[in-house]
Write a protein that holds these residues in place. Structure first.
Motif, PDB file in Angstrom:
ATOM      1  N   HIS A 237       0.826  -1.210   0.000  1.00 26.29           N
ATOM      2  CA  HIS A 237       0.000   0.000   0.000  1.00 26.29           C
ATOM      3  C   HIS A 237       0.860   1.260   0.000  1.00 26.29           C
ATOM      4  O   HIS A 237       2.067   1.230   0.250  1.00 26.29           O
TER       5      HIS A 237
ATOM      6  N   TYR B 259      -2.378   4.928   4.092  1.00 27.36           N
ATOM      7  CA  TYR B 259      -3.312   3.800   4.008  1.00 27.36           C
ATOM      8  C   TYR B 259      -2.682   2.562   4.629  1.00 27.36           C
ATOM      9  O   TYR B 259      -1.449   2.420   4.657  1.00 27.36           O
TER      10      TYR B 259
ATOM     11  N   TYR C 108      -6.322  -0.970   2.015  1.00 26.45           N
ATOM     12  CA  TYR C 108      -6.448  -0.298   0.717  1.00 26.45           C
ATOM     13  C   TYR C 108      -6.818  -1.296  -0.376  1.00 26.45           C
ATOM     14  O   TYR C 108      -7.585  -0.970  -1.298  1.00 26.45           O
TER      15      TYR C 108
ATOM     16  N   HIS D 234       1.176   0.546  -4.811  1.00 28.97           N
ATOM     17  CA  HIS D 234       0.603   1.860  -5.092  1.00 28.97           C
ATOM     18  C   HIS D 234       1.390   2.962  -4.401  1.00 28.97           C
ATOM     19  O   HIS D 234       1.810   2.815  -3.255  1.00 28.97           O
ATOM     20  N   SER D 235       1.628   4.077  -5.119  1.00 26.76           N
ATOM     21  CA  SER D 235       2.150   5.328  -4.557  1.00 26.76           C
ATOM     22  C   SER D 235       3.504   5.106  -3.877  1.00 26.76           C
ATOM     23  O   SER D 235       4.439   4.629  -4.519  1.00 26.76           O
TER      24      SER D 235
ATOM     25  N   MET E  96      -6.559  12.697  -3.106  1.00 31.20           N
ATOM     26  CA  MET E  96      -6.531  11.297  -3.511  1.00 31.20           C
ATOM     27  C   MET E  96      -7.543  10.967  -4.603  1.00 31.20           C
ATOM     28  O   MET E  96      -7.416   9.943  -5.277  1.00 31.20           O
TER      29      MET E  96
ATOM     30  N   SER F 157     -13.681   4.393   1.277  1.00 32.82           N
ATOM     31  CA  SER F 157     -12.238   4.170   1.418  1.00 32.82           C
ATOM     32  C   SER F 157     -11.729   4.484   2.817  1.00 32.82           C
ATOM     33  O   SER F 157     -10.614   4.080   3.179  1.00 32.82           O
TER      34      SER F 157
ATOM     35  N   CYS G  68      -5.722   7.548  -6.406  1.00 28.79           N
ATOM     36  CA  CYS G  68      -6.039   6.185  -5.969  1.00 28.79           C
ATOM     37  C   CYS G  68      -6.965   5.531  -6.988  1.00 28.79           C
ATOM     38  O   CYS G  68      -8.188   5.493  -6.810  1.00 28.79           O
TER      39      CYS G  68
END
Length: 292
Positions: free
Chosen positions: A37, A41, A45, A115-116, A174, A189, A265
């Motif tokens: 993640h 988060y 997530y 992610h990210s 986001m 979320s 996201c």
């Protein structure tokens, strides 16, 4: 159906969630997917009802383990050193090796989905030539450079270890514009929201950007990358996408593109199903290539 788990490796604990368990049967030749993640988060997530990568993977027979990175949920904390992203990569590389030994029987190898900030960590793991069989790297929400005001905002934060971003502020950065997500979002979320180490925010907008090209150039496995069209945390354009792709000079293949109709996201937008289906198809293709 997913459930939470705790894994211990090298004196460290890792919490998270997985779809591996009673009632789950992996498809023949499916890889083990490990999901990382991003900042702010937890591993939840990847498991928000209606948007769950774990649930979607279950229908494809793909086993997934989503790990809470160090300093998140029940995972052990870590000292940041010169780079908290690289420190994450070092301990998680070893943890994934231990997870592979326990859960990898019958699978041809591991595919990372991240992610990210987790995408930066996963890229650094892939660049480190892990001892376990890495088959592919699928990342989203990570690009070349950030708006100047983003770095300035993080540098202006008080000198404390962690911070919880106000929900309205977080939702604003986001998510993309109205119409790119369903009526249940962003509220759906919120169970995955948590505090974030300030060191991560500073590293992803500073040191990581300086290291990105060199680290990406050491990744040799196939790469899949998607960037939300309306990502507010990165300067996003086709030119930036092209520059990001160019950094993976040694990768077996690189598939990177804008994900239209999405903010940062992507997993929480209307494009969620398209992204996750493409990530899982990529993972399965990587596994097929590995056994040919």
């Amino acid at each position: 159906m997913s459930h939470t788990f705790t894994h211990s490796a090298d004196g460290r604990d890792y919490s998270g969630r997985t779809n591996i368990g009673e009632g789950f049967t992996p498809a023949d030749g499916a890889p083990l997917v490990v999901a990382l993640h991003g900042g702010t988060y937890t591993s939840a997530y990847f498991d928000i009802p209606g948007y769950s990568l774990l649930d979607r993977a279950s229908t494809e027979g793909v086993p997934v383990i989503a790990i809470d990175r160090p300093n998140y949920a029940g995972s052990s904390p870590i000292e940041e050193g010169d780079s908290i992203i690289l420190a994450n990569a070092e301990v998680l590389r070893d943890a994934i090796g231990s997870i592979w030994e326990e859960y990898g029987a019958g699978a041809p190898g591991v595919v990372l989905i991240a992610h990210s900030i987790g995408a930066a960590v996963a890229t650094a793991i892939a660049a480190s030539s892990p001892a376990w069989p890495l088959l592919g790297l699928a990342i989203s929400g990570c690009l070349v450079r950030v708006p100047a005001e983003s770095r300035e905002a993080w540098e202006a934060l008080p000198p404390i270890p962690t911070i919880e971003l106000p929900v309205p502020v977080k939702d604003q950065v986001m998510f993309g514009p109205a119409g790119t997500y369903s009526d249940d979002m962003p509220a759906a979320s919120h169970p995955s929201n948590t505090i974030v180490p300030i060191a991560e925010l500073l590293d992803i907008t500073g040191g990581w950007i300086e290291r990105r090209a060199e680290i990406s150039g050491r990744v040799t496995v196939p790469v899949f990358h998607r960037q939300g069209e309306f990502d507010a945390l990165w300067i996003t354009s086709q030119d930036e996408i092209d520059e990001f792709r160019a950094g993976f000079t040694a990768a077996a293949s690189v598939d990177t593109a804008l994900q239209l109709g999405s903010g940062h996201c992507i997993d929480f937008h209307n494009a969620s199903g398209e992204l996750q289906s493409a990530e899982l198809a990529f993972a399965l293709d990587c596994a097929k290539t590995a056994v040919v």
